[in-house]
Scaffold this active site. Structure first.
Site, PDB file in Angstrom:
ATOM      1  N   LYS A   1      48.560  48.526  39.060  1.00 27.18           N
ATOM      2  CA  LYS A   1      47.548  48.829  38.070  1.00 27.18           C
ATOM      3  C   LYS A   1      47.032  50.125  38.777  1.00 27.18           C
ATOM      4  CE  LYS A   1      43.140  48.486  36.104  1.00 27.18           C
ATOM      5  NZ  LYS A   1      41.874  48.100  36.146  1.00 27.18           N
TER       6      LYS A   1
ATOM      7  N   ASN B   1      36.996  41.723  33.527  1.00 24.16           N
ATOM      8  CA  ASN B   1      36.442  41.166  35.017  1.00 24.16           C
ATOM      9  C   ASN B   1      34.910  41.017  34.852  1.00 24.16           C
ATOM     10  OD1 ASN B   1      37.160  42.386  38.257  1.00 24.16           O
ATOM     11  ND2 ASN B   1      35.692  40.683  37.592  1.00 24.16           N
TER      12      ASN B   1
END
Length: 257
Positions: free
Chosen positions: A96, A206
């Site tokens: 990522k 998250n």
């Protein structure tokens, strides 16, 4: 089934692993979410030899696929170097890619992002770029070799949801065959459901989970929201209207005078 670089993934909820109250809570949250892809920061893994090894052991035991990220990188060189280190540590070509350009909003430096993506794709990485909803940037990232895009919904950790619906809808319409994962800004399950209703392929969560009062329950709530949003998209939602339309038929009913 969602395919990310030819890898089939059942769950459309990707989960970050930072800032959980404890490793035990992280493990329970991952199980409650059903997530099969977990983002992991190389910096956290390498923070200390013992701490890093313990954390990596927990992630491996969860049986999910790891998506290392270049969180905190502000230059192309830093991001590329971190990606190489991540490939060595985690044994995966997935990365990522983050190249941060602005401190207050953590907005991506899209110029550096495209340059770093071009370098990493040429070196065999399978890049998941954290980007904006800009169509031209998306074009450049795809031309660089990216086959998945991760546009932000709102600034990282803000919990504001989908800030630019017009831009996100335009992105989805322009690239109907490209996997698009909303990354950053999702605060509550309804935001995630909305993203999937709009046709986005997945969401990465998250902070909204790790900082909830009950992270495990919140992870389960997000799992349900993502599933509901996807089913709603496949079912074909009705188009909004400016005026009311009676939902009860009036033909054949009695008229009172």
């Amino acid at each position: 089934m969602l395919n990310l670089y030819e890898v089939p993934v059942r769950s459309r909820l990707l989960l970050g692993t930072a800032r959980f109250p404890s490793p035990a809570v992280l493990a329970e949250a991952v199980q409650a979410s059903g997530a099969q892809v977990l983002t992991v920061s190389l910096r956290r893994e390498s923070a200390g030899e013992r701490a890093g090894q313990a954390f990596w052991s927990i992630v491996r035991e969860l049986g999910a696929r790891v998506l290392p990220n270049t969180a905190g990188c502000h230059t192309v060189k830093e991001a590329v170097t971190t990606a190489h280190m991540a490939r060595e540590v985690f044994g995966t070509s997935w990365v990522k890619l983050e190249v941060i350009g602005e401190e207050d909003t953590l907005q991506p430096d899209v110029f550096g992002l495209v340059e770093a993506a071009r370098i990493l794709c040429a070196e065999g990485f399978e890049v998941f770029p954290y980007t904006t909803e800009d169509l031209i940037v998306a074009e450049r990232l795809l031309a660089a070799g990216c086959r998945v895009l991760m546009p932000w919904g709102a600034p990282i950790g803000s919990g504001m949801g989908l800030n630019n619906l017009f831009g996100l809808k335009a992105l989805r319409a322009r690239f109907p065959e490209v996997p698009l994962v909303i990354d950053a800004g999702i605060g509550v399950p309804s935001h995630a459901a909305r993203a999937l209703e709009l046709g986005f392929d997945a969401v990465l969560i998250n902070t909204a989970v790790s900082q909830a009062v009950d992270p495990v329950r919140m992870a389960g709530a997000f799992a349900q929201a993502v599933s509901a949003g996807r089913e709603a998209f496949l079912a074909g939602p009705m188009e909004p209207r400016d005026m009311a339309v009676p939902s009860t038929p009036v033909v054949g009913t009695a008229l009172l005078r």
